[in-house]
Design a protein around this motif. Structure first.
Motif, PDB file in Angstrom:
ATOM      1  N   PHE A 116      17.551  -2.877  -2.518  1.00 18.85           N
ATOM      2  CA  PHE A 116      16.300  -2.133  -2.503  1.00 18.85           C
ATOM      3  C   PHE A 116      16.226  -0.999  -1.485  1.00 18.85           C
ATOM      4  CE2 PHE A 116      14.981  -6.486  -3.902  1.00 18.85           C
ATOM      5  CZ  PHE A 116      14.797  -6.146  -5.228  1.00 18.85           C
ATOM      6  N   SER A 117      17.246  -0.800  -0.664  1.00 17.41           N
ATOM      7  CA  SER A 117      17.155   0.219   0.388  1.00 17.41           C
ATOM      8  C   SER A 117      16.971   1.632  -0.172  1.00 17.41           C
ATOM      9  CB  SER A 117      18.403   0.192   1.259  1.00 17.41           C
ATOM     10  OG  SER A 117      18.458  -0.988   1.990  1.00 17.41           O
ATOM     11  N   LEU A 118      17.816   2.037  -1.087  1.00 16.73           N
ATOM     12  CA  LEU A 118      17.703   3.398  -1.620  1.00 16.73           C
ATOM     13  C   LEU A 118      16.424   3.619  -2.426  1.00 16.73           C
ATOM     14  CD1 LEU A 118      21.405   4.152  -2.552  1.00 16.73           C
ATOM     15  CD2 LEU A 118      20.082   5.041  -0.637  1.00 16.73           C
ATOM     16  N   PRO A 119      16.072   2.723  -3.365  1.00 18.70           N
ATOM     17  CA  PRO A 119      14.805   2.944  -4.075  1.00 18.70           C
ATOM     18  C   PRO A 119      13.590   2.887  -3.144  1.00 18.70           C
ATOM     19  CG  PRO A 119      16.148   1.361  -5.270  1.00 18.70           C
ATOM     20  CD  PRO A 119      16.830   1.621  -3.969  1.00 18.70           C
ATOM     21  N   ALA A 120      13.643   2.036  -2.134  1.00 22.15           N
ATOM     22  CA  ALA A 120      12.517   1.948  -1.199  1.00 22.15           C
ATOM     23  C   ALA A 120      12.398   3.225  -0.378  1.00 22.15           C
ATOM     24  CB  ALA A 120      12.690   0.746  -0.278  1.00 22.15           C
ATOM     25  N   GLY A 121      13.526   3.841  -0.037  1.00 20.03           N
ATOM     26  CA  GLY A 121      13.476   5.103   0.689  1.00 20.03           C
ATOM     27  C   GLY A 121      12.843   6.213  -0.120  1.00 20.03           C
ATOM     28  N   ILE A 122      13.161   6.255  -1.394  1.00 25.02           N
ATOM     29  CA  ILE A 122      12.557   7.260  -2.279  1.00 25.02           C
ATOM     30  C   ILE A 122      11.062   7.015  -2.406  1.00 25.02           C
ATOM     31  CG2 ILE A 122      12.491   8.104  -4.654  1.00 25.02           C
ATOM     32  CD1 ILE A 122      15.527   7.440  -4.749  1.00 25.02           C
ATOM     33  N   LEU A 123      10.676   5.764  -2.571  1.00 20.24           N
ATOM     34  CA  LEU A 123       9.270   5.406  -2.678  1.00 20.24           C
ATOM     35  C   LEU A 123       8.529   5.713  -1.387  1.00 20.24           C
ATOM     36  CD1 LEU A 123       7.078   3.980  -4.413  1.00 20.24           C
ATOM     37  CD2 LEU A 123       7.787   1.862  -3.308  1.00 20.24           C
ATOM     38  N   ALA A 124       9.141   5.440  -0.240  1.00 21.19           N
ATOM     39  CA  ALA A 124       8.488   5.667   1.049  1.00 21.19           C
ATOM     40  C   ALA A 124       8.212   7.144   1.297  1.00 21.19           C
ATOM     41  CB  ALA A 124       9.352   5.096   2.169  1.00 21.19           C
ATOM     42  N   ASP A 125       9.026   8.016   0.733  1.00 19.59           N
ATOM     43  CA  ASP A 125       8.805   9.446   0.901  1.00 19.59           C
ATOM     44  C   ASP A 125       7.656   9.965   0.049  1.00 19.59           C
ATOM     45  OD1 ASP A 125      10.817   9.715   2.731  1.00 19.59           O
ATOM     46  OD2 ASP A 125      12.329  10.322   1.260  1.00 19.59           O
ATOM     47  N   ARG A 126       7.263   9.229  -0.958  1.00 13.84           N
ATOM     48  CA  ARG A 126       6.270   9.725  -1.909  1.00 13.84           C
ATOM     49  C   ARG A 126       4.886   9.127  -1.746  1.00 13.84           C
ATOM     50  NH1 ARG A 126       9.643  11.134  -7.190  1.00 13.84           N
ATOM     51  NH2 ARG A 126      11.502  11.798  -6.082  1.00 13.84           N
ATOM     52  N   ILE A 127       4.744   8.049  -0.981  1.00  9.51           N
ATOM     53  CA  ILE A 127       3.419   7.439  -0.819  1.00  9.51           C
ATOM     54  C   ILE A 127       3.049   7.403   0.660  1.00  9.51           C
ATOM     55  CG2 ILE A 127       3.636   6.063  -2.920  1.00  9.51           C
ATOM     56  CD1 ILE A 127       4.176   3.658  -1.202  1.00  9.51           C
ATOM     57  N   ASP A 128       1.836   7.024   0.936  1.00  3.98           N
ATOM     58  CA  ASP A 128       1.315   6.976   2.305  1.00  3.98           C
ATOM     59  C   ASP A 128       2.079   5.928   3.115  1.00  3.98           C
ATOM     60  OD1 ASP A 128      -0.294   7.307   4.535  1.00  3.98           O
ATOM     61  OD2 ASP A 128      -1.871   5.984   3.781  1.00  3.98           O
ATOM     62  N   GLN A 129       2.743   6.362   4.182  1.00  7.03           N
ATOM     63  CA  GLN A 129       3.579   5.455   4.970  1.00  7.03           C
ATOM     64  C   GLN A 129       2.766   4.370   5.669  1.00  7.03           C
ATOM     65  OE1 GLN A 129       4.433   8.870   5.199  1.00  7.03           O
ATOM     66  NE2 GLN A 129       6.317   8.654   4.027  1.00  7.03           N
ATOM     67  N   ARG A 130       1.554   4.685   6.081  1.00  2.00           N
ATOM     68  CA  ARG A 130       0.733   3.680   6.769  1.00  2.00           C
ATOM     69  C   ARG A 130       0.390   2.524   5.829  1.00  2.00           C
ATOM     70  NH1 ARG A 130      -4.963   2.870   8.063  1.00  2.00           N
ATOM     71  NH2 ARG A 130      -5.061   1.850  10.104  1.00  2.00           N
ATOM     72  N   LYS A 131      -0.037   2.857   4.624  1.00  8.23           N
ATOM     73  CA  LYS A 131      -0.364   1.817   3.646  1.00  8.23           C
ATOM     74  C   LYS A 131       0.880   1.027   3.255  1.00  8.23           C
ATOM     75  CE  LYS A 131      -4.367   4.148   1.728  1.00  8.23           C
ATOM     76  NZ  LYS A 131      -4.961   4.803   0.561  1.00  8.23           N
ATOM     77  N   LEU A 132       1.999   1.716   3.111  1.00  6.67           N
ATOM     78  CA  LEU A 132       3.252   1.043   2.777  1.00  6.67           C
ATOM     79  C   LEU A 132       3.672   0.075   3.880  1.00  6.67           C
ATOM     80  CD1 LEU A 132       5.698   0.768   0.879  1.00  6.67           C
ATOM     81  CD2 LEU A 132       6.755   2.629   2.177  1.00  6.67           C
ATOM     82  N   MET A 133       3.550   0.507   5.133  1.00  6.79           N
ATOM     83  CA  MET A 133       3.915  -0.348   6.257  1.00  6.79           C
ATOM     84  C   MET A 133       3.031  -1.596   6.315  1.00  6.79           C
ATOM     85  SD  MET A 133       4.144   0.578  10.301  1.00  6.79           S
ATOM     86  CE  MET A 133       2.396   0.875  10.453  1.00  6.79           C
ATOM     87  N   ILE A 134       1.749  -1.422   6.108  1.00  5.58           N
ATOM     88  CA  ILE A 134       0.829  -2.562   6.116  1.00  5.58           C
ATOM     89  C   ILE A 134       1.136  -3.501   4.958  1.00  5.58           C
ATOM     90  CG2 ILE A 134      -1.592  -3.220   5.812  1.00  5.58           C
ATOM     91  CD1 ILE A 134      -2.305  -0.662   7.400  1.00  5.58           C
ATOM     92  N   ALA A 135       1.386  -2.959   3.777  1.00  7.22           N
ATOM     93  CA  ALA A 135       1.705  -3.797   2.619  1.00  7.22           C
ATOM     94  C   ALA A 135       3.011  -4.560   2.831  1.00  7.22           C
ATOM     95  CB  ALA A 135       1.794  -2.937   1.358  1.00  7.22           C
ATOM     96  N   CYS A 136       4.025  -3.892   3.390  1.00 12.78           N
ATOM     97  CA  CYS A 136       5.300  -4.577   3.645  1.00 12.78           C
ATOM     98  C   CYS A 136       5.150  -5.669   4.700  1.00 12.78           C
ATOM     99  CB  CYS A 136       6.355  -3.568   4.086  1.00 12.78           C
ATOM    100  SG  CYS A 136       6.903  -2.488   2.773  1.00 12.78           S
ATOM    101  N   ASP A 137       4.382  -5.401   5.746  1.00 19.49           N
ATOM    102  CA  ASP A 137       4.166  -6.414   6.780  1.00 19.49           C
ATOM    103  C   ASP A 137       3.397  -7.615   6.236  1.00 19.49           C
ATOM    104  OD1 ASP A 137       5.543  -5.017   8.679  1.00 19.49           O
ATOM    105  OD2 ASP A 137       3.768  -4.138   9.614  1.00 19.49           O
TER     106      ASP A 137
END
Length: 119
Positions: A77-98
C-alpha cells in the motif's frame, strides 16, 4: 530590544523565564497526542509475537510468519497511499489513519478477552 528578552551581564540577550510547559494546554494536547500516536506502533512489533508465543503457543515458523506479514501492508500500500495522500487533506488522512490503527491494535486485547484470539 524586545521586552520579552533580558540582557545577561555579558550583554548578550537571554530569554525571559516563561511559564511551565506543563501548564500550556496546546503543549499538553500535542504531548499526549504524540505519545499515544507513538506508543502503539512502537509496542506492537514486540507485544504481538510475545502474545502469540505465550497465549497461542505459536511455534518459531508461525511467529516469523506473523512478523513478516506485518510488513506486507507497507509493500502493498505504500505507493498507492502516497498518491492518495497527495490528493486529499493530509490532516483528515492522518486522523483517519491514526483512528484506524487504534482500532486495529485495540481489537487484539478485546478479541483475547472474548476468548476468540487465534493466530
Amino acid at each position: 530590544m524586545d521586552m520579552s528578552q533580558a540582557t545577561s551581564p555579558q550583554g548578550s540577550p537571554t530569554e525571559a523565564p516563561a511559564g511551565s510547559l506543563w501548564r500550556n494546554r496546546n503543549f499538553l494536547l500535542l504531548w499526549c497526542g504524540q505519545g499515544a500516536d507513538t506508543l502503539g506502533p512502537r509496542v506492537a512489533p514486540i507485544v504481538l509475537p510475545l502474545l502469540a508465543l505465550d497465549t497461542l503457543h505459536a511455534g518459531t515458523f508461525q511467529i516469523s510468519l506473523l512478523t513478516s506479514l506485518g510488513w506486507l501492508p507497507y509493500l502493498l500500500f505504500s505507493l498507492p497511499a502516497g498518491i492518495l495522500a497527495d490528493r486529499i487533506d493530509q490532516r483528515k488522512l492522518m486522523i483517519a489513519c491514526d483512528l484506524g490503527r487504534l482500532l486495529l491494535i485495540l481489537s487484539v486485547p478485546l478479541t483475547a478477552l472474548s476468548g476468540r484470539l487465534t493466530l
